[in-house]
Design an enzyme around this catalytic site. Structure first.
Site, PDB file in Angstrom:
ATOM      1  N   GLU A   1     -40.500 -70.590  37.682  1.00  0.00           N
ATOM      2  CA  GLU A   1     -39.191 -69.949  37.561  1.00  0.00           C
ATOM      3  C   GLU A   1     -39.247 -68.469  37.920  1.00  0.00           C
ATOM      4  O   GLU A   1     -38.445 -68.007  38.741  1.00  0.00           O
ATOM      5  CB  GLU A   1     -38.647 -70.167  36.151  1.00  0.00           C
ATOM      6  CG  GLU A   1     -38.307 -71.617  35.856  1.00  0.00           C
ATOM      7  CD  GLU A   1     -37.941 -71.871  34.406  1.00  0.00           C
ATOM      8  OE1 GLU A   1     -37.476 -72.977  34.089  1.00  0.00           O
ATOM      9  OE2 GLU A   1     -38.124 -70.956  33.573  1.00  0.00           O
TER      10      GLU A   1
ATOM     11  N   GLU B   1     -38.517 -80.138  31.112  1.00  0.00           N
ATOM     12  CA  GLU B   1     -38.425 -81.402  31.845  1.00  0.00           C
ATOM     13  C   GLU B   1     -37.053 -81.546  32.507  1.00  0.00           C
ATOM     14  O   GLU B   1     -36.932 -82.025  33.638  1.00  0.00           O
ATOM     15  CB  GLU B   1     -38.675 -82.578  30.911  1.00  0.00           C
ATOM     16  CG  GLU B   1     -40.086 -82.651  30.340  1.00  0.00           C
ATOM     17  CD  GLU B   1     -40.280 -81.799  29.093  1.00  0.00           C
ATOM     18  OE1 GLU B   1     -41.363 -81.854  28.503  1.00  0.00           O
ATOM     19  OE2 GLU B   1     -39.324 -81.071  28.700  1.00  0.00           O
TER      20      GLU B   1
END
Length: 434
Positions: free
Chosen positions: A348, A71
């Site tokens: 990512e 988060e």
């Protein structure tokens, strides 16, 4: 955004408030001990009880609660935009984990502060809000803490839920308490969801439909993870031309499986190297011991052991270097998907042109993996044997480059998501202070 009177609280909320008041000491002791066990100082651990360790700066303050690493990283790209567009505003980011706090030390931009989040107990919440008195509060993903929501509403502080995500289990759980869900959700001024499914669920549970919209997953628009270029050059030289793959964010029970897949990879590529990056680096010693007991030659990064030609598994048990290893690996298995954790962020590795492999347990990123699988940017493998087979198949085919390009193209189209979220948050902040 529309404002309507908050609904009255049902008896179940009063029961929740009573239980958390009666057991506040036990809740506090557990939370503080957990942080101290992770190496957090006793003083900073007290932040969980609402005891601030920093003064409140002058001017406006926005509180963003981001729970843990995932988060926290999802909101990093938002912060510079909010700071630039909101003059005389400081952003307070809170997390609950020590790992996220360590990242905050190095990655928060100017005019941003970090504290551990307060517990949802009466005194902790009161201390926190009294000291910081934010002009706006923003919760990320699935943070719905009853007392904090109610107290923010009582103080007239607008509250937003961004990158909202609800699992099937969470939807069923909240559906058991419809009056409580409706009362709490009625207190949000803005709800921005990852998927239409979550938006529909939150509206059905009681959120004002006028305030609910779908902005997609904010993680898609996150900036690439940082890379130390000097370390990259050094490792690239040490790895040489060896067939290389990465197993990232692994959890207990997964290291054995990826090692088994690596054995299969080695059967045809005898100089293959596995870079193993556990989700929690503090498990490094235990993982190294387990692997060595099974005959693997392991080099452990946290102990400054450099990989050589004999190294079969390079254990990357350090913090903040995930981007470094994504930048070196042509294909990456994303952990938390062979065990019931819910999966981890596939965006990512996509930023670094990685072909993405994942297991079948990815509920927390269901839409993301469905999208990535659908455009041949990611591929599901259900067993260690399938993982090993996929590694070999991709290594020897043109499909690897196809997957890499598809993954990168997907994330580069995500910039509009961040812009959409920031515009809506700035509008809410503007309305709150005018």
């Amino acid at each position: 955004m529309s404002v309507r009177p908050a609904l009255s609280l049902p008896p179940i909320y009063r029961l929740y408030a009573l239980v958390t008041r009666l057991f506040a000491r036990q809740i506090a002791n557990h939370a503080v001990k957990k942080l101290q066990d992770a190496g957090v100082s006793p003083t900073r651990a007290q932040e969980r009880l609402g005891h601030a360790t920093l003064p409140r700066p002058t001017g406006k303050l926005v509180w963003i609660h981001a729970v843990s690493v995932g988060e926290f990283q999802s909101i990093l790209g938002l912060l510079p935009t909010l700071i630039k567009q909101a003059a005389d505003t400081t952003i307070l980011v809170t997390t609950t984990t020590a790992t996220a706090a360590k990242l905050a030390e190095t990655r928060l931009p100017e005019r941003c502060l970090h504290q551990y989040s307060p517990l949802d107990t009466a005194k902790a919440t009161q201390r926190f809000l009294t000291h910081w008195h934010p002009d706006m509060a923003v919760f990320v993903e699935s943070e719905i803490w009853p007392r904090q929501i109610v107290n923010l509403g009582d103080r007239g502080i607008p509250l937003a839920l961004i990158n909202a995500r609800l699992s099937e289990k969470s939807i069923k759980s909240w559906s058991r308490f419809p009056r409580l869900a409706k009362a709490l959700l009625s207190r949000f001024s803005l709800v921005l969801c990852q998927t239409q499914k979550t938006a529909t669920a939150l509206t059905n549970l009681g959120a004002n439909p006028v305030n609910v919209s779908v902005t997609q997953d904010l993680k898609i628009s996150s900036d690439p993870l940082p890379v130390d270029e000097n370390q990259r050059d050094l490792l690239a030289s040490e790895f040489g031309q060896r067939p290389l793959w990465l197993a990232s964010s692994t959890h207990p029970g997964e290291e054995e499986l990826v090692a088994s897949a690596h054995k299969q990879f080695q059967a045809q590529e005898d100089d293959a190297l596995l870079v193993l990056l556990p989700r929690h680096p503090e498990r490094g010693d235990a993982i190294a011991t387990m692997l060595k007991s099974r005959g693997w030659t392991v080099a452990q990064r946290s102990k400054s052991e450099n990989p050589n030609r004999d190294t079969e598994i390079y254990l990357a048990d350090t913090l903040g270097e995930t981007g470094l290893f994504y930048s070196l690996a042509p294909q990456a298995f994303i952990g938390g998907s062979f065990v019931p954790v819910g999966g981890h962020n596939p965006f990512e590795p996509a930023h670094f042109n990685c072909a993405i492999l994942h297991g079948p347990l990815y509920a927390n990123f269901a839409q993301a993996y469905a999208d990535l699988d659908g455009i041949w940017a990611a591929r599901q493998v259900d067993t260690a044997d399938q993982l090993g087979h996929a590694l070999l198949e991709l290594h020897a085919s043109n499909d690897l480059e196809t997957m890499q390009k598809s993954a990168y193209a997907y994330v580069t189209k995500g910039a509009e998501i961040r812009k959409d979220v920031s515009v809506k948050l700035l509008a809410l902040l503007h309305n709150a202070v005018n």
